[in-house]
Design a protein around this motif. Structure first.
Motif, short mmCIF file in Angstrom:
data_model
loop_
_atom_site.label_atom_id
_atom_site.label_comp_id
_atom_site.label_asym_id
_atom_site.label_seq_id
_atom_site.Cartn_x
_atom_site.Cartn_y
_atom_site.Cartn_z
N HIS A 222 56.91 15.60 -19.70
CA HIS A 222 56.37 13.93 -20.19
C HIS A 222 54.96 14.02 -21.91
N ARG A 223 55.02 13.45 -21.99
CA ARG A 223 53.93 13.26 -22.75
C ARG A 223 53.04 13.99 -22.62
N SER A 224 53.03 14.10 -21.54
CA SER A 224 51.23 14.48 -20.90
C SER A 224 51.11 16.16 -19.80
N ALA A 225 52.74 16.47 -19.96
CA ALA A 225 52.01 17.62 -18.72
C ALA A 225 53.86 18.64 -19.58
N ILE A 226 53.52 19.88 -19.69
CA ILE A 226 54.48 21.23 -19.86
C ILE A 226 54.78 21.66 -17.97
N VAL A 227 55.99 22.54 -17.37
CA VAL A 227 56.27 23.09 -16.38
C VAL A 227 56.46 24.16 -16.89
N ASN A 228 56.13 25.18 -16.30
CA ASN A 228 56.39 26.26 -15.53
C ASN A 228 58.19 26.36 -15.23
N LEU A 229 59.75 26.32 -15.78
CA LEU A 229 60.70 26.36 -15.08
C LEU A 229 61.24 27.67 -14.07
N HIS A 230 60.15 28.40 -13.75
CA HIS A 230 60.18 29.26 -13.45
C HIS A 230 59.87 28.92 -11.62
N HIS A 231 58.72 28.10 -11.75
CA HIS A 231 58.15 27.98 -10.31
C HIS A 231 58.80 26.27 -10.03
N ILE A 232 59.52 25.64 -10.31
CA ILE A 232 60.10 24.32 -9.89
C ILE A 232 61.40 25.22 -8.45
N THR A 233 60.93 24.89 -7.56
CA THR A 233 62.14 24.70 -6.79
C THR A 233 63.10 24.09 -6.26
N GLU A 234 62.56 22.89 -6.54
CA GLU A 234 63.86 21.33 -6.15
C GLU A 234 64.40 20.44 -7.50
N ILE A 235 65.08 19.87 -7.90
CA ILE A 235 65.15 18.94 -9.13
C ILE A 235 65.79 17.88 -8.50
N VAL A 236 65.30 16.48 -7.99
CA VAL A 236 65.49 15.31 -7.89
C VAL A 236 65.80 14.41 -8.37
N PRO A 237 67.11 13.89 -8.20
CA PRO A 237 67.17 12.93 -8.85
C PRO A 237 66.12 11.51 -8.80
N TRP A 238 65.67 10.41 -9.87
CA TRP A 238 64.83 9.98 -9.90
C TRP A 238 65.58 8.80 -9.96
N PHE A 239 64.47 7.11 -9.95
CA PHE A 239 64.35 6.33 -10.27
C PHE A 239 64.84 5.72 -11.86
N ASN A 240 65.15 5.58 -12.17
CA ASN A 240 65.46 5.00 -13.91
C ASN A 240 66.20 6.30 -14.99
#
Length: 271
Positions: A222-240
């Motif tokens: 989002h506008r205020s964050a960048i995430v390292n894809l290699h450090h993601i363990t789970e992707i959870v569907p969320w609201f909206n």
């Protein structure tokens, strides 16, 4: 190539009549020795070499501690480029950039700078560049201008992806590997890199980082964050239509992917 950028606190009306303290920065010892020899042969009483640095990290430390009036700064260096050195300085001196190639940067320097020289250069051309430097009338706050020019040059020169990020820790400069960063975010207009339970402030905006990080490895959630894809363990569907990312740090940090970015993430990861 040389290009001169000038800060507004050197000399009075011009830099003529003052002794300029110079720092030589190049990752090749032969190049440093050659430049020092040429400067010595010029026998210019208005310029004194007060030190040298062999890489970008050492350059930042010596520029901040010695506060030279002018830096002869190589662009192409391992780790931190000359552009990144200037980008991460608190004290910005006059700069004469040097490199053997990079046609895109040459075009930008022709537009933004007063002079440039391509390697190999000779004593006469070097003398002319120094002479022009001395005749510059600062008269304005050019520190911001220098950093803006450097940012533009980094973009126009097609700089490679950032692999190391400098940050200040207890009056020292620490280098962070981008691959170790879990995520970047901003707080009160300051950008932070989060690594192993610590956060380090950086002299980059998120927009600048997004343009310099490998998009195969990093994702703007989002506008205020960048995430390292290699450090993601789970992707959870969320609201909206959003997603919640669970990172692999001990705190299991959660990052929300905005609805607008969620579709990009689906395409990127084939969700």
């Amino acid at each position: 190539m040389f290009a001169s950028l000038f800060q507004g606190n050197i000399g009075a009306k011009t830099m003529e009549g003052t002794v300029l303290n110079a720092l030589v920065v190049d990752d090749e010892k032969l190049a440093r020795d050659k430049l020092k020899r040429l400067l010595e042969e010029l026998n210019d009483p208005g310029l004194s070499v007060i030190g040298e640095a062999k890489d970008g990290l050492e350059a930042i430390e010596k520029i901040e501690s010695l506060k030279p009036d002018v830096v002869f700064l190589d662009i192409q260096m391992p780790g931190l480029s000359g552009f990144e050195v200037i980008r991460n300085l608190n004290y910005v001196p006059a700069v004469i950039f040097s490199t053997a190639y990079d046609q895109y940067a040459i075009r930008a320097f022709e537009i933004n700078a007063t002079d440039y020289l391509l390697k190999p250069y000779d004593k006469e051309r070097l003398s002319a560049a120094i002479g022009k430097l001395k005749r510059i009338s600062p008269g304005q706050d050019l520190q911001r201008t220098v950093k803006k020019i450097v940012t533009d040059l980094m973009q126009s020169a097609g700089q490679s992806f950032i692999e190391l990020l400098p940050t200040r820790v207890n009056q020292r400069i620490k280098l962070i590997k981008t691959k170790d960063v879990l995520w970047f975010d901003t707080e009160h207009s300051i950008t932070f890199a989060h690594v192993s339970g610590h956060r380090y402030d950086l002299k980059y905006t998120l927009d600048e980082l997004e343009g310099r990080l490998n998009q195969k490895d990093f994702f703007r959630t989002h506008r205020s964050a960048i995430v390292n894809l290699h450090h993601i363990t789970e992707i959870v569907p969320w609201f909206n239509g959003q997603y919640k990312l669970i990172l692999n740090d001990p705190a299991k940090t959660e990052q929300i992917v905005s609805r607008g970015r969620a579709q990009e993430l689906k395409l990127l990861l084939n969700l």
